[in-house]
Design an enzyme around this catalytic site. Sequence first.
Site, PDB file in Angstrom:
ATOM      1  N   ASN A  86     -26.425  31.657  50.914  1.00  0.00           N
ATOM      2  CA  ASN A  86     -26.754  30.293  50.473  1.00  0.00           C
ATOM      3  C   ASN A  86     -25.448  29.605  50.083  1.00  0.00           C
ATOM      4  OD1 ASN A  86     -27.622  27.982  49.234  1.00  0.00           O
ATOM      5  ND2 ASN A  86     -29.039  28.981  47.834  1.00  0.00           N
ATOM      6  N   ARG A 142     -29.654  29.919  54.252  1.00  0.00           N
ATOM      7  CA  ARG A 142     -30.420  28.793  53.755  1.00  0.00           C
ATOM      8  C   ARG A 142     -29.754  27.519  54.274  1.00  0.00           C
ATOM      9  NH1 ARG A 142     -30.086  25.675  48.146  1.00  0.00           N
ATOM     10  NH2 ARG A 142     -31.927  24.393  48.451  1.00  0.00           N
ATOM     11  N   HIS A 183     -37.644  22.424  48.929  1.00  0.00           N
ATOM     12  CA  HIS A 183     -38.163  23.666  48.303  1.00  0.00           C
ATOM     13  C   HIS A 183     -39.198  24.354  49.191  1.00  0.00           C
ATOM     14  CE1 HIS A 183     -37.267  21.848  44.056  1.00  0.00           C
ATOM     15  NE2 HIS A 183     -36.293  22.655  44.410  1.00  0.00           N
ATOM     16  N   ARG A 201     -32.551  14.340  37.390  1.00  0.00           N
ATOM     17  CA  ARG A 201     -32.933  13.336  38.409  1.00  0.00           C
ATOM     18  C   ARG A 201     -34.115  12.496  37.907  1.00  0.00           C
ATOM     19  NH1 ARG A 201     -33.423  17.678  43.282  1.00  0.00           N
ATOM     20  NH2 ARG A 201     -31.977  19.082  42.246  1.00  0.00           N
ATOM     21  N   GLU A 250     -36.836  33.061  47.018  1.00  0.00           N
ATOM     22  CA  GLU A 250     -36.427  32.387  48.256  1.00  0.00           C
ATOM     23  C   GLU A 250     -35.573  33.301  49.130  1.00  0.00           C
ATOM     24  OE1 GLU A 250     -35.498  29.289  45.432  1.00  0.00           O
ATOM     25  OE2 GLU A 250     -35.882  27.794  46.983  1.00  0.00           O
TER      26      GLU A 250
END
Length: 397
Positions: free
Chosen positions: A7, A91, A180, A241, A384
Amino acid sequence: MKILVINCGSSSLKYQLIDMVTKNPIGKGLVERIGLQGSVLTHRTGSGEKVVIKDEISNHTVAIKLVLEALVSPEYGAVQDLKEISAIGHRVVHGGEKFSTSVIIDDAVMEALKDCIELAPLHNPPNIAGIKACQKMMPGVPQVAVFDTAFHQTMQPDSYIYGLPYEYYEKYGIRKYGFHGTSHKYVSQRAAILLRKPLEELKLISCHLGNGASITAIKGGKSIETSMGFTPLDGLMMGTRSGTLDPAIVTYIQCRENYNCEQINDFLNNKCGALGVSGVSSDFRDIEVAAAQGNYRAKLALDIFEHDVKLFVGSYAAIMGGVDAIIFTAGVGENAPNTRAGICSNMDYLGISLDLEKNKVRSEEVDVSKADSRCRVLVIPTNEELMIALETLELTQ
Ligand code: ADP
């Protein structure tokens, strides 16, 4: 069989070498400050022993070289020979509309990945750099790209087209993509196993609540609606955010504060959300502590977050015509019983009845609803990396 999962961020690289028999990592770590002063590789063995390697790591190729050296180290490595690594799964944040599944990387895929850069200018370039570095250091080893967006490609146009002139979708690719996806897919598959029902028969709402947070409606194993949009800024209020806003607020603030495009983007992504509301922190643990001490704005940030999640859960149950289970995952979803309880309160209309005793768990795969709860409430730690490894295995076997 062993699969390496990579990743890559712009200045960081996370990795896990996973033994596909046990499904456990046998070596993992993080390279930080790639291309900067003070770069460092922190490696952990399968038993959790930590090794810190400080070196000049000028680019992603050097980073991968160091990672591979760590993985074959006679002292703390995970394998004797790199030949034991049968494939590499990467990823990749954005696959646009080109990728609705994971793919084996070849020259045509590399070209298509470059085309997706303009949709994710911050994320896709380092992902591509990581792939190139692995191609150089591990030639001949199959590599797979696993996209954050792919799982959501099953959404229909009435979900993903915005109320903008249609030409903007055609010209610029402006539409809802969702993110996601690897996590939502993984936890939905685990949920079916936990509930002992075929995924095809289930209506699930998956709440990935971490620093970045998104909610997905999963009907029959397919994503039909999700809270993040064209970018991961949309939807829930998150750590830093803003989440969904009246779009007019953006230009209003831009004018008032004299922000250029870059500044308003940075503001909305890094200075808003729970951090902006609470004024305390973007970390929900700090906010919980401050709220417990009576800090009004910290309590307000927690209340807004729970309120946002409730809104999405209710609307997703509406579009699916009901819900069989709600899944909580990621940092907050897995570890914050109070937040889960707040979200699940007054949800009798959906048949949700939380068992407050069972709900005390952290980071365990557990059904935390009461025996008679019509809608199940599940805590499922996301993984993940394992999902990327499983998809890589499936494509390369
Ligand atoms: P990301 O991968 O998006 O960076 P994570 O899934 O790791 O995020 O989640 C990070 C968030 O989870 C942080 O805001 C952190 O405060 C929160 N978190 C972790 N542990 C707890 C806890 N015990 N209670 C409340 N929040 C927690």
